[in-house]
Write a protein that holds these residues in place. Structure first.
Motif, PDB file in Angstrom:
ATOM      1  N   ASP A 112      -7.734  68.954  -8.927  1.00 61.75           N
ATOM      2  CA  ASP A 112      -8.177  70.350  -8.928  1.00 61.75           C
ATOM      3  C   ASP A 112      -9.360  70.473  -9.887  1.00 61.75           C
ATOM      4  O   ASP A 112      -9.223  70.204 -11.084  1.00 61.75           O
ATOM      5  CB  ASP A 112      -7.024  71.270  -9.350  1.00 61.75           C
ATOM      6  CG  ASP A 112      -7.371  72.747  -9.193  1.00 61.75           C
ATOM      7  OD1 ASP A 112      -8.532  73.054  -8.828  1.00 61.75           O
ATOM      8  OD2 ASP A 112      -6.492  73.588  -9.430  1.00 61.75           O
ATOM      9  N   TRP A 113     -10.505  70.898  -9.360  1.00 64.19           N
ATOM     10  CA  TRP A 113     -11.711  70.964 -10.185  1.00 64.19           C
ATOM     11  C   TRP A 113     -11.596  72.004 -11.285  1.00 64.19           C
ATOM     12  O   TRP A 113     -12.239  71.881 -12.337  1.00 64.19           O
ATOM     13  CB  TRP A 113     -12.918  71.267  -9.302  1.00 64.19           C
ATOM     14  CG  TRP A 113     -14.222  71.001  -9.972  1.00 64.19           C
ATOM     15  CD1 TRP A 113     -15.023  71.897 -10.615  1.00 64.19           C
ATOM     16  CD2 TRP A 113     -14.866  69.730 -10.097  1.00 64.19           C
ATOM     17  NE1 TRP A 113     -16.127  71.285 -11.127  1.00 64.19           N
ATOM     18  CE2 TRP A 113     -16.066  69.943 -10.817  1.00 64.19           C
ATOM     19  CE3 TRP A 113     -14.576  68.440  -9.669  1.00 64.19           C
ATOM     20  CZ2 TRP A 113     -16.951  68.910 -11.115  1.00 64.19           C
ATOM     21  CZ3 TRP A 113     -15.445  67.413  -9.962  1.00 64.19           C
ATOM     22  CH2 TRP A 113     -16.619  67.654 -10.677  1.00 64.19           C
ATOM     23  N   SER A 114     -10.789  73.036 -11.100  1.00 60.34           N
ATOM     24  CA  SER A 114     -10.641  74.070 -12.129  1.00 60.34           C
ATOM     25  C   SER A 114      -9.982  73.527 -13.394  1.00 60.34           C
ATOM     26  O   SER A 114     -10.106  74.135 -14.460  1.00 60.34           O
ATOM     27  CB  SER A 114      -9.822  75.241 -11.577  1.00 60.34           C
ATOM     28  OG  SER A 114      -8.513  74.819 -11.222  1.00 60.34           O
ATOM     29  N   PHE A 115      -9.263  72.425 -13.283  1.00 60.40           N
ATOM     30  CA  PHE A 115      -8.668  71.825 -14.475  1.00 60.40           C
ATOM     31  C   PHE A 115      -9.741  71.261 -15.402  1.00 60.40           C
ATOM     32  O   PHE A 115      -9.527  71.132 -16.605  1.00 60.40           O
ATOM     33  CB  PHE A 115      -7.705  70.704 -14.064  1.00 60.40           C
ATOM     34  CG  PHE A 115      -6.839  70.196 -15.175  1.00 60.40           C
ATOM     35  CD1 PHE A 115      -5.809  70.958 -15.682  1.00 60.40           C
ATOM     36  CD2 PHE A 115      -7.059  68.946 -15.736  1.00 60.40           C
ATOM     37  CE1 PHE A 115      -5.018  70.496 -16.710  1.00 60.40           C
ATOM     38  CE2 PHE A 115      -6.281  68.471 -16.762  1.00 60.40           C
ATOM     39  CZ  PHE A 115      -5.246  69.256 -17.249  1.00 60.40           C
ATOM     40  N   LEU A 116     -10.905  70.961 -14.845  1.00 59.75           N
ATOM     41  CA  LEU A 116     -12.028  70.467 -15.647  1.00 59.75           C
ATOM     42  C   LEU A 116     -12.995  71.582 -15.995  1.00 59.75           C
ATOM     43  O   LEU A 116     -13.360  71.762 -17.167  1.00 59.75           O
ATOM     44  CB  LEU A 116     -12.755  69.355 -14.880  1.00 59.75           C
ATOM     45  CG  LEU A 116     -14.093  68.869 -15.449  1.00 59.75           C
ATOM     46  CD1 LEU A 116     -13.893  68.237 -16.821  1.00 59.75           C
ATOM     47  CD2 LEU A 116     -14.751  67.881 -14.492  1.00 59.75           C
ATOM     48  N   ASP A 117     -13.422  72.319 -14.996  1.00 58.04           N
ATOM     49  CA  ASP A 117     -14.437  73.352 -15.180  1.00 58.04           C
ATOM     50  C   ASP A 117     -13.757  74.708 -15.277  1.00 58.04           C
ATOM     51  O   ASP A 117     -13.648  75.457 -14.303  1.00 58.04           O
ATOM     52  CB  ASP A 117     -15.424  73.316 -14.009  1.00 58.04           C
ATOM     53  CG  ASP A 117     -16.595  74.261 -14.222  1.00 58.04           C
ATOM     54  OD1 ASP A 117     -16.713  74.817 -15.332  1.00 58.04           O
ATOM     55  OD2 ASP A 117     -17.382  74.452 -13.275  1.00 58.04           O
ATOM     56  N   SER A 118     -13.268  75.040 -16.446  1.00 62.99           N
ATOM     57  CA  SER A 118     -12.629  76.324 -16.725  1.00 62.99           C
ATOM     58  C   SER A 118     -12.947  76.714 -18.160  1.00 62.99           C
ATOM     59  O   SER A 118     -13.351  75.866 -18.968  1.00 62.99           O
ATOM     60  CB  SER A 118     -11.112  76.235 -16.506  1.00 62.99           C
ATOM     61  OG  SER A 118     -10.540  75.312 -17.404  1.00 62.99           O
ATOM     62  N   PRO A 119     -12.786  77.976 -18.518  1.00 60.62           N
ATOM     63  CA  PRO A 119     -13.071  78.372 -19.907  1.00 60.62           C
ATOM     64  C   PRO A 119     -12.276  77.591 -20.941  1.00 60.62           C
ATOM     65  O   PRO A 119     -12.757  77.311 -22.037  1.00 60.62           O
ATOM     66  CB  PRO A 119     -12.725  79.866 -19.924  1.00 60.62           C
ATOM     67  CG  PRO A 119     -12.885  80.306 -18.499  1.00 60.62           C
ATOM     68  CD  PRO A 119     -12.465  79.138 -17.662  1.00 60.62           C
ATOM     69  N   SER A 120     -11.039  77.229 -20.610  1.00 62.10           N
ATOM     70  CA  SER A 120     -10.209  76.499 -21.576  1.00 62.10           C
ATOM     71  C   SER A 120     -10.526  75.007 -21.617  1.00 62.10           C
ATOM     72  O   SER A 120     -10.177  74.333 -22.590  1.00 62.10           O
ATOM     73  CB  SER A 120      -8.729  76.689 -21.236  1.00 62.10           C
ATOM     74  OG  SER A 120      -8.451  76.199 -19.934  1.00 62.10           O
ATOM     75  N   ARG A 121     -11.168  74.474 -20.547  1.00 61.90           N
ATOM     76  CA  ARG A 121     -11.513  73.051 -20.472  1.00 61.90           C
ATOM     77  C   ARG A 121     -10.298  72.177 -20.787  1.00 61.90           C
ATOM     78  O   ARG A 121     -10.303  71.341 -21.685  1.00 61.90           O
ATOM     79  CB  ARG A 121     -12.661  72.730 -21.414  1.00 61.90           C
ATOM     80  CG  ARG A 121     -13.904  73.541 -21.114  1.00 61.90           C
ATOM     81  CD  ARG A 121     -15.076  73.181 -22.009  1.00 61.90           C
ATOM     82  NE  ARG A 121     -16.258  73.936 -21.621  1.00 61.90           N
ATOM     83  CZ  ARG A 121     -17.450  73.805 -22.203  1.00 61.90           C
ATOM     84  NH1 ARG A 121     -17.588  72.939 -23.194  1.00 61.90           N
ATOM     85  NH2 ARG A 121     -18.468  74.523 -21.803  1.00 61.90           N
ATOM     86  N   ARG A 122      -9.260  72.398 -20.000  1.00 58.96           N
ATOM     87  CA  ARG A 122      -7.973  71.769 -20.304  1.00 58.96           C
ATOM     88  C   ARG A 122      -8.021  70.247 -20.240  1.00 58.96           C
ATOM     89  O   ARG A 122      -7.330  69.575 -21.000  1.00 58.96           O
ATOM     90  CB  ARG A 122      -6.912  72.296 -19.326  1.00 58.96           C
ATOM     91  CG  ARG A 122      -6.556  73.760 -19.531  1.00 58.96           C
ATOM     92  CD  ARG A 122      -5.566  74.218 -18.492  1.00 58.96           C
ATOM     93  NE  ARG A 122      -6.179  74.254 -17.166  1.00 58.96           N
ATOM     94  CZ  ARG A 122      -5.486  74.521 -16.052  1.00 58.96           C
ATOM     95  NH1 ARG A 122      -4.183  74.718 -16.111  1.00 58.96           N
ATOM     96  NH2 ARG A 122      -6.102  74.556 -14.885  1.00 58.96           N
ATOM     97  N   LEU A 123      -8.828  69.705 -19.343  1.00 56.89           N
ATOM     98  CA  LEU A 123      -8.817  68.250 -19.181  1.00 56.89           C
ATOM     99  C   LEU A 123      -9.303  67.543 -20.440  1.00 56.89           C
ATOM    100  O   LEU A 123      -8.640  66.637 -20.948  1.00 56.89           O
ATOM    101  CB  LEU A 123      -9.672  67.858 -17.981  1.00 56.89           C
ATOM    102  CG  LEU A 123      -9.622  66.388 -17.573  1.00 56.89           C
ATOM    103  CD1 LEU A 123      -9.668  66.256 -16.063  1.00 56.89           C
ATOM    104  CD2 LEU A 123     -10.777  65.599 -18.175  1.00 56.89           C
ATOM    105  N   VAL A 124     -10.453  67.944 -20.960  1.00 58.66           N
ATOM    106  CA  VAL A 124     -11.004  67.252 -22.127  1.00 58.66           C
ATOM    107  C   VAL A 124     -10.262  67.628 -23.400  1.00 58.66           C
ATOM    108  O   VAL A 124     -10.290  66.872 -24.385  1.00 58.66           O
ATOM    109  CB  VAL A 124     -12.502  67.559 -22.259  1.00 58.66           C
ATOM    110  CG1 VAL A 124     -13.260  67.025 -21.072  1.00 58.66           C
ATOM    111  CG2 VAL A 124     -12.751  69.062 -22.413  1.00 58.66           C
ATOM    112  N   VAL A 125      -9.592  68.780 -23.424  1.00 60.24           N
ATOM    113  CA  VAL A 125      -8.820  69.165 -24.607  1.00 60.24           C
ATOM    114  C   VAL A 125      -7.519  68.370 -24.673  1.00 60.24           C
ATOM    115  O   VAL A 125      -7.126  67.876 -25.734  1.00 60.24           O
ATOM    116  CB  VAL A 125      -8.548  70.682 -24.598  1.00 60.24           C
ATOM    117  CG1 VAL A 125      -7.578  71.063 -25.709  1.00 60.24           C
ATOM    118  CG2 VAL A 125      -9.857  71.449 -24.769  1.00 60.24           C
TER     119      VAL A 125
END
Length: 407
Positions: A106-119
């Protein structure tokens, strides 16, 4: 005066045995005695504690630092490590730091305000962005189409009006826009600068790939899907690139302009430190393969899968002076017209020849292949068509032929 009842003398009084009821009334209540005994038992130094409920048990791992606990969790087997994240939030946070590979769905897991993937996963070294780069269907049909490592959910109207299936289910409009992919690549490269392998679709712009190359200097392996000649212009920015896989088209999923001799020449001049190269669904000819052989002097393994090469491409292998292994996979033809034998040349460094799911009925092209690989020491035939005794007899051309495997 009222008459008084005479009191009998003491020696004539009736003696009775006291009952338990009288004792209970005269003595202290038994509950106080029981309470005193219980209190004494608790105050005794040799008391035996009852086991505490699981919810109230102290967390002994809280005394350990994050560095020590991470080292302990890193020694767990992978199945246990996955379920250990359910223990508590701290363990989940530490286990996320141990994860090294991830396939994004899911691309939103990367490109979102929270940036959950890299966090959550700052130490990733292997990321696959291809599944998330395909736009989800508007009306899902419930059908999952698998083609190699790629899985796609089909739309409910994937059939053409006449009922026939189209050649490619995924067209250019089905991929995410270039701006969205560029923004996601920027977030990923800044959040995970230790990347070593990246799989992506070549809808990203040249600027997006340049950002990845600048932020991730340790990147050594790239898988580029739906690759074109234009998308290879920025490939030279990856200074430490050693393993490259180019997928120009994938039958049944998508089709594209592909990679021609122009792209192969750009690749050869930009990635001179390549050790492994895989070309899937790519076009080209003698010029492109020859340019790779002249420029990529460190190339040791070349894989050609479902190629669309022009006639005579095989003669370009003679320029690969350090090639050790040649793999041909899913090729419906080896070479339509290899040309005169005296112009073929040979690659004396090739030691392993692997043929998988290939059509081998053309004796002329097989004869040319064995001439180019005359110094081969090992041959592997896996799920190939057209093998017969005469084909194996042609292999006598190989001077140092030692071992053969038919699977």
């Amino acid at each position: 005066m009222p008459s008084r009842r005479p009191v009998p003398p003491p020696e004539l009084r009736k003696t009775t045995t006291p009952c338990w009821a009288d004792l209970s009334l005269r003595c202290k209540p038994l509950k106080h005695v029981a309470f005193k005994i219980h209190t004494d038992a608790l105050s005794s130094p040799k008391r035996r504690e009852d086991p505490a409920p699981p919810g109230d048990a102290p967390d002994l791992t809280g005394l350990l630092s994050d560095e020590i606990l991470i080292r302990i969790l890193s020694h767990l087997p992978p199945p246990l490590r996955e379920s250990s994240g359910l223990v508590c939030k701290r363990w989940l946070r530490l286990l996320d730091q141990l994860r090294r590979s991830l396939s994004l769905l899911d691309w939103s897991f990367l490109d979102s305000p929270s940036r959950r993937l890299v966090v959550r996963f700052p130490e990733l070294t292997d990321v696959d962005l291809v599944p998330a780069s395909i736009s989800p269907p508007v009306i899902p049909s419930g059908i999952l189409l698998n083609r190699g490592p790629v899985s796609v959910r089909l739309d409910s109207e994937f059939e053409t009006p006449n009922g026939a299936l189209p050649w490619g289910f995924i067209t250019e409009c089905r991929f995410l826009p270039s701006k969205v992919v560029d923004r996601g690549l920027e977030i990923l490269s800044r959040g995970c600068p230790t990347l070593r392998k990246l799989s992506l679709v070549a809808v990203a712009s040249e600027l997006g790939l340049m950002k990845v190359a600048n932020e991730c200097p340790t990147l050594q392996e790239v898988d580029l899907h739906r690759c074109t000649d234009t998308s290879l212009r920025s490939i030279s920015a990856f200074r430490n690139l050693q393993i490259l896989k180019l997928i120009g088209s994938m039958e049944g999923l998508y089709d594209g302009p592909g990679v021609s001799d122009i792209g192969l020449t750009i690749l050869a001049h930009g990635c001179k430190r390549l050790v492994k190269l895989e070309l899937c669904g790519c076009e080209g000819s003698y010029d492109g393969i020859g340019a790779i052989g002249r420029c990529c002097l460190m190339l040791e393994e070349l894989t050609i899968c479902e190629h669309r090469m022009d006639a005579g491409w095989m003669a370009g292998l003679s320029f690969c002076g350090n090639l050790k292994t040649l793999r041909l996979q899913g090729c419906r033809r080896i070479d339509l017209d290899p040309g005169p034998i005296e112009h073929l040349g040979s690659c004396p460094t090739i030691e392993g020849l692997h043929l998988q799911r290939c059509q081998l009925r053309d004796k002329r092209s097989m004869n040319a292949l064995f001439i180019v690989c005359e110094a081969v020491k090992e041959m592997v035939f896996q799920d190939c068509w057209g093998l017969d005794n005469e084909m194996f007899g042609i292999a006598i051309i190989c001077r140092y032929y030692i071992d053969k495997h038919v699977l």
